[in-house]
Scaffold this motif. Structure first.
Motif, short mmCIF file in Angstrom:
data_model
loop_
_atom_site.label_atom_id
_atom_site.label_comp_id
_atom_site.label_asym_id
_atom_site.label_seq_id
_atom_site.Cartn_x
_atom_site.Cartn_y
_atom_site.Cartn_z
N PRO A 1 0.81 -1.22 0.00
CA PRO A 1 0.00 0.00 0.00
C PRO A 1 0.84 1.27 0.00
N ASN B 1 -0.11 5.17 0.69
CA ASN B 1 -1.19 6.06 1.12
C ASN B 1 -1.00 7.43 0.48
N ASP C 1 -5.62 -1.98 2.50
CA ASP C 1 -5.39 -0.64 3.06
C ASP C 1 -6.66 0.21 3.11
#
Length: 227
Positions: free
Chosen positions: A38, A40, A222
C-alpha cells in the motif's frame, strides 16, 4: 496461479485509486498471485523519503510518485495501461483484446476516453488544487462535467456493440477501465447512471464476476475499516 514457481509480482497500490483498481482486475483475471504494497496517497507516502518501501523510497520506484507500480523481478512498470498490456502479453490467457479488429479498436477508444478524458480530471491532485484555489462547489462541478462528458461518449460508443459486457459477452480491455470508473462515479461522486443504460448494464454484469468484485476498493487491505 499462472505465475507459480516464479518470483511473486509486487503491486504498489492505493485502495481508492481507479488506476490501481483496473490493474488489480487484470491480475485477478490472469490468475496471478502478487504482493500488495500500500501507498497512502492521502498521507503523501509517495513523496516521503522517510516512508520506506522494501528499503527504497517510492520515488526510486516511480519518479512520478503515482500508483500503480508493478515490479516483476527486474522489470518495473508504472502506468496502468502499460502494466495491463505487459501482463496480457506475458500471460496471454485469457486474452484482454478481441481478435476482431473493429471490436479491438472500440476497446482502445473506450480505454482512451477513461484514461485521458475522465480519470485525470478527477484525480486527487487536480481536485485538491481546485478545492484549495477556488471552492468545493467548483470542484464538484468540475468532476461532474468530466464524468458526464465521458460517460455520454462511452454510451454512444458502446450501445451498438455491447453484450453482457462492453464489447460483447467476453471480458476485454474496455471492461477493466469501465468498472473502476463507474464504481468511483457512483460511490465517490454520486453520479446518476440512469442516462447511461449501456454502462449501467455492463456495471451490473461486473457484480457477478469474482475477479471484479475482489478488486473493488473496499476489499483492499489498506481500505479504511467500516467498523
Amino acid at each position: 496461479m499462472a505465475n507459480s514457481g516464479a518470483e511473486k509480482l509486487k503491486l504498489y497500490s492505493y485502495w481508492r485509486s481507479s488506476c490501481a483498481h483496473r490493474v488489480r482486475i487484470a491480475l485477478a483475471l490472469k490468475g496471478l498471485d502478487y504482493e500488495y504494497i500500500p501507498v497512502n496517497l492521502l498521507k503523501g507516502n509517495q513523496f516521503d523519503p522517510v516512508y520506506r518501501f522494501d528499503l527504497q523510497d517510492f520515488k526510486k520506484i516511480n519518479p512520478m510518485g503515482t500508483v500503480p507500480a508493478l515490479v516483476d523481478g527486474d522489470v518495473v512498470i508504472n502506468d496502468s495501461f502499460a502494466i495491463i498490456m505487459y501482463l496480457d502479453e506475458k500471460y496471454p490467457e485469457p486474452p484482454l483484446l478481441p481478435r476482431d479488429l473493429h471490436k479491438r479498436a472500440v476497446n482502445f477508444q473506450a480505454m482512451s476516453i477513461v484514461l485521458s478524458g475522465i480519470q485525470p480530471h478527477q484525480n486527487l491532485a487536480v481536485i485538491r488544487y481546485i478545492e484549495e484555489k477556488i471552492n468545493t462547489e467548483e470542484k464538484t462541478a468540475w468532476v461532474n462535467n468530466a464524468i458526464t462528458k465521458g460517460f455520454t461518449s462511452l454510451e454512444k460508443l458502446l450501445v451498438s456493440c455491447a453484450g453482457k459486457h462492453a464489447t460483447g459477452d467476453e471480458i476485454h480491455l474496455a471492461d477493466l477501465f469501465l468498472a473502476p470508473q463507474i464504481h468511483g462515479a457512483i460511490n465517490r461522486f454520486q453520479i446518476n447512471m440512469e442516462p447511461y443504460p449501456t454502462l449501467a448494464k455492463c456495471y451490473e454484469s461486473y457484480n457477478d464476476l469474482p475477479a471484479f468484485q475482489n478488486a473493488v476498493p473496499e476489499k483492499q487491505p489498506d481500505a479504511p475499516s467500516t467498523n
